[in-house]
Design a protein around this motif. Sequence first.
Motif, PDB file in Angstrom:
ATOM      1  N   VAL A 101      27.446  27.661  47.506  1.00  0.00           N
ATOM      2  CA  VAL A 101      26.504  27.257  46.459  1.00  0.00           C
ATOM      3  C   VAL A 101      25.758  25.995  46.884  1.00  0.00           C
ATOM      4  O   VAL A 101      24.535  25.888  46.723  1.00  0.00           O
ATOM      5  CB  VAL A 101      27.242  27.034  45.124  1.00  0.00           C
ATOM      6  CG1 VAL A 101      26.305  26.444  44.080  1.00  0.00           C
ATOM      7  CG2 VAL A 101      27.821  28.356  44.625  1.00  0.00           C
ATOM      8  N   ARG A 102      26.497  25.042  47.430  1.00  0.00           N
ATOM      9  CA  ARG A 102      25.867  23.793  47.864  1.00  0.00           C
ATOM     10  C   ARG A 102      24.830  24.056  48.960  1.00  0.00           C
ATOM     11  O   ARG A 102      23.721  23.523  48.916  1.00  0.00           O
ATOM     12  CB  ARG A 102      26.937  22.826  48.375  1.00  0.00           C
ATOM     13  CG  ARG A 102      26.374  21.513  48.905  1.00  0.00           C
ATOM     14  CD  ARG A 102      27.488  20.645  49.490  1.00  0.00           C
ATOM     15  NE  ARG A 102      28.298  21.366  50.462  1.00  0.00           N
ATOM     16  CZ  ARG A 102      27.905  21.603  51.708  1.00  0.00           C
ATOM     17  NH1 ARG A 102      26.712  21.217  52.139  1.00  0.00           N
ATOM     18  NH2 ARG A 102      28.705  22.251  52.535  1.00  0.00           N
ATOM     19  N   GLN A 103      25.186  24.885  49.933  1.00  0.00           N
ATOM     20  CA  GLN A 103      24.248  25.189  51.022  1.00  0.00           C
ATOM     21  C   GLN A 103      22.967  25.811  50.497  1.00  0.00           C
ATOM     22  O   GLN A 103      21.864  25.434  50.905  1.00  0.00           O
ATOM     23  CB  GLN A 103      24.911  26.143  52.027  1.00  0.00           C
ATOM     24  CG  GLN A 103      25.961  25.516  52.906  1.00  0.00           C
ATOM     25  CD  GLN A 103      26.592  26.537  53.825  1.00  0.00           C
ATOM     26  OE1 GLN A 103      25.962  27.506  54.233  1.00  0.00           O
ATOM     27  NE2 GLN A 103      27.852  26.351  54.149  1.00  0.00           N
ATOM     28  N   VAL A 104      23.112  26.790  49.614  1.00  0.00           N
ATOM     29  CA  VAL A 104      21.926  27.486  49.097  1.00  0.00           C
ATOM     30  C   VAL A 104      21.023  26.505  48.355  1.00  0.00           C
ATOM     31  O   VAL A 104      19.806  26.481  48.548  1.00  0.00           O
ATOM     32  CB  VAL A 104      22.323  28.645  48.169  1.00  0.00           C
ATOM     33  CG1 VAL A 104      21.075  29.290  47.554  1.00  0.00           C
ATOM     34  CG2 VAL A 104      23.112  29.701  48.941  1.00  0.00           C
ATOM     35  N   ARG A 105      21.612  25.673  47.512  1.00  0.00           N
ATOM     36  CA  ARG A 105      20.804  24.762  46.699  1.00  0.00           C
ATOM     37  C   ARG A 105      20.172  23.665  47.552  1.00  0.00           C
ATOM     38  O   ARG A 105      19.095  23.176  47.240  1.00  0.00           O
ATOM     39  CB  ARG A 105      21.655  24.161  45.579  1.00  0.00           C
ATOM     40  CG  ARG A 105      22.197  25.237  44.631  1.00  0.00           C
ATOM     41  CD  ARG A 105      22.949  24.653  43.457  1.00  0.00           C
ATOM     42  NE  ARG A 105      22.027  24.052  42.497  1.00  0.00           N
ATOM     43  CZ  ARG A 105      22.185  22.847  41.980  1.00  0.00           C
ATOM     44  NH1 ARG A 105      23.201  22.070  42.366  1.00  0.00           N
ATOM     45  NH2 ARG A 105      21.324  22.380  41.097  1.00  0.00           N
ATOM     46  N   GLU A 106      20.839  23.268  48.635  1.00  0.00           N
ATOM     47  CA  GLU A 106      20.263  22.265  49.526  1.00  0.00           C
ATOM     48  C   GLU A 106      19.140  22.855  50.385  1.00  0.00           C
ATOM     49  O   GLU A 106      18.110  22.221  50.602  1.00  0.00           O
ATOM     50  CB  GLU A 106      21.342  21.665  50.426  1.00  0.00           C
ATOM     51  CG  GLU A 106      22.299  20.721  49.711  1.00  0.00           C
ATOM     52  CD  GLU A 106      23.372  20.179  50.638  1.00  0.00           C
ATOM     53  OE1 GLU A 106      23.430  20.616  51.812  1.00  0.00           O
ATOM     54  OE2 GLU A 106      24.157  19.313  50.194  1.00  0.00           O
ATOM     55  N   GLN A 107      19.351  24.076  50.874  1.00  0.00           N
ATOM     56  CA  GLN A 107      18.385  24.670  51.802  1.00  0.00           C
ATOM     57  C   GLN A 107      17.225  25.346  51.086  1.00  0.00           C
ATOM     58  O   GLN A 107      16.148  25.517  51.673  1.00  0.00           O
ATOM     59  CB  GLN A 107      19.100  25.673  52.714  1.00  0.00           C
ATOM     60  CG  GLN A 107      20.126  25.040  53.624  1.00  0.00           C
ATOM     61  CD  GLN A 107      20.889  26.052  54.445  1.00  0.00           C
ATOM     62  OE1 GLN A 107      20.427  27.170  54.675  1.00  0.00           O
ATOM     63  NE2 GLN A 107      22.079  25.684  54.889  1.00  0.00           N
ATOM     64  N   GLY A 108      17.429  25.747  49.846  1.00  0.00           N
ATOM     65  CA  GLY A 108      16.356  26.399  49.103  1.00  0.00           C
ATOM     66  C   GLY A 108      15.852  27.644  49.806  1.00  0.00           C
ATOM     67  O   GLY A 108      16.638  28.495  50.254  1.00  0.00           O
ATOM     68  N   ALA A 109      14.538  27.757  49.944  1.00  0.00           N
ATOM     69  CA  ALA A 109      13.937  28.957  50.543  1.00  0.00           C
ATOM     70  C   ALA A 109      14.283  29.128  52.017  1.00  0.00           C
ATOM     71  O   ALA A 109      14.058  30.198  52.587  1.00  0.00           O
ATOM     72  CB  ALA A 109      12.423  28.911  50.372  1.00  0.00           C
ATOM     73  N   ASP A 110      14.848  28.100  52.651  1.00  0.00           N
ATOM     74  CA  ASP A 110      15.253  28.235  54.057  1.00  0.00           C
ATOM     75  C   ASP A 110      16.589  28.955  54.201  1.00  0.00           C
ATOM     76  O   ASP A 110      16.952  29.366  55.308  1.00  0.00           O
ATOM     77  CB  ASP A 110      15.353  26.854  54.717  1.00  0.00           C
ATOM     78  CG  ASP A 110      13.986  26.226  54.951  1.00  0.00           C
ATOM     79  OD1 ASP A 110      13.005  26.992  55.085  1.00  0.00           O
ATOM     80  OD2 ASP A 110      13.907  24.987  54.996  1.00  0.00           O
ATOM     81  N   TYR A 111      17.337  29.080  53.099  1.00  0.00           N
ATOM     82  CA  TYR A 111      18.616  29.781  53.184  1.00  0.00           C
ATOM     83  C   TYR A 111      18.361  31.243  53.536  1.00  0.00           C
ATOM     84  O   TYR A 111      17.499  31.904  52.946  1.00  0.00           O
ATOM     85  CB  TYR A 111      19.373  29.701  51.861  1.00  0.00           C
ATOM     86  CG  TYR A 111      20.717  30.390  51.909  1.00  0.00           C
ATOM     87  CD1 TYR A 111      21.788  29.815  52.583  1.00  0.00           C
ATOM     88  CD2 TYR A 111      20.913  31.622  51.303  1.00  0.00           C
ATOM     89  CE1 TYR A 111      23.022  30.432  52.642  1.00  0.00           C
ATOM     90  CE2 TYR A 111      22.147  32.260  51.358  1.00  0.00           C
ATOM     91  CZ  TYR A 111      23.195  31.662  52.031  1.00  0.00           C
ATOM     92  OH  TYR A 111      24.412  32.301  52.096  1.00  0.00           O
ATOM     93  N   GLY A 112      19.108  31.749  54.485  1.00  0.00           N
ATOM     94  CA  GLY A 112      18.902  33.119  54.951  1.00  0.00           C
ATOM     95  C   GLY A 112      18.135  33.181  56.248  1.00  0.00           C
ATOM     96  O   GLY A 112      18.188  34.177  56.968  1.00  0.00           O
TER      97      GLY A 112
END
Length: 332
Positions: A101-112
Amino acid sequence: MTPAELSWTVLSTVRRAVAADELRVAVPEKVVVQRPPRPGCGDYATNVAMQLAGQAGRTAREVAEILAVRLAKEPGIAQVEIAGTGFLNITLSARAYADVVRQVREQGADYGRGDGLAGETVTVVPEPPHAPRAALVAEVVNGLLRAAGAETAAGGRLEGLSAAEPAQDPGARGLGPDATRWSLLRPPAEDTPRPGPALLDQREANPLFRVRYANARTRALLRNAHDLGVRVEAAARDPYRHPAETELLGLIADFPRVVETAARRRAPDRLARHLERLGDAFLRFQDECPALPKGDEKPSAVHAARVRLADATGIVLADGLHLLGISAPDHL
């Protein structure tokens, strides 16, 4: 912990077992971990013990027992069980889920986005104008390849790219760009798309509506949480234990792998199907795990954790839709 990180952890475990002379095998270049086919089999499974058994001169179960002891001590892993002849079923810890959850919220649209295809250069051109689906698939695959780290260049034909063209349906006129894109990208390449007015229905039977509705619900939860005084940004160890939470988290963690696989296979339909599963899992989570206080109930750390999970879900749903060239409105 994402599947890529877990794969690296399993590979490191094999390497350490070899260094300790517990296994005498050549360390493989990579290890595959996947979501298990049914509930109750952990969060991820790997057949690495079966891969190594022949070289090791042992049964797959004996190899699995060696690796299970080491894996169970790794940070982020709560439990390792051996199934069948040697599958390793791995359950992640609550802390590992909170990290996702932390990674997704920190990376935003860059996640994935990743570098799994870094160093590869591919050339893509759309098919002739009379083949609209092939042109669209080429466009989207181009974006997926870039998201997976590949270099793309114009001037050639993308190997392995082919798609059956849509059946003519007079009722498909007026679908609009989003529904048209979904109708052409969602079916596997070998299937003939059959676009029709049902894709405009605002109801559960329409998978595109479910995906976009789930995304809009995540945004509504954030707005409502703010109004109700839920301290979404407060530091806390998120207690994700409910099956609806862990199912949702597994799909979020799997998103980078899905993007890379869709790029490698030139198959946007894999991404579309993953978004369907993610949207449906969020709607189950919403029903089973209240994220907002009710009545006189005071906002709690559990509420905040669930709102953070909803936020991460919305980020991934919107990102996936955008990779397909489909809008992700905050309101429906």
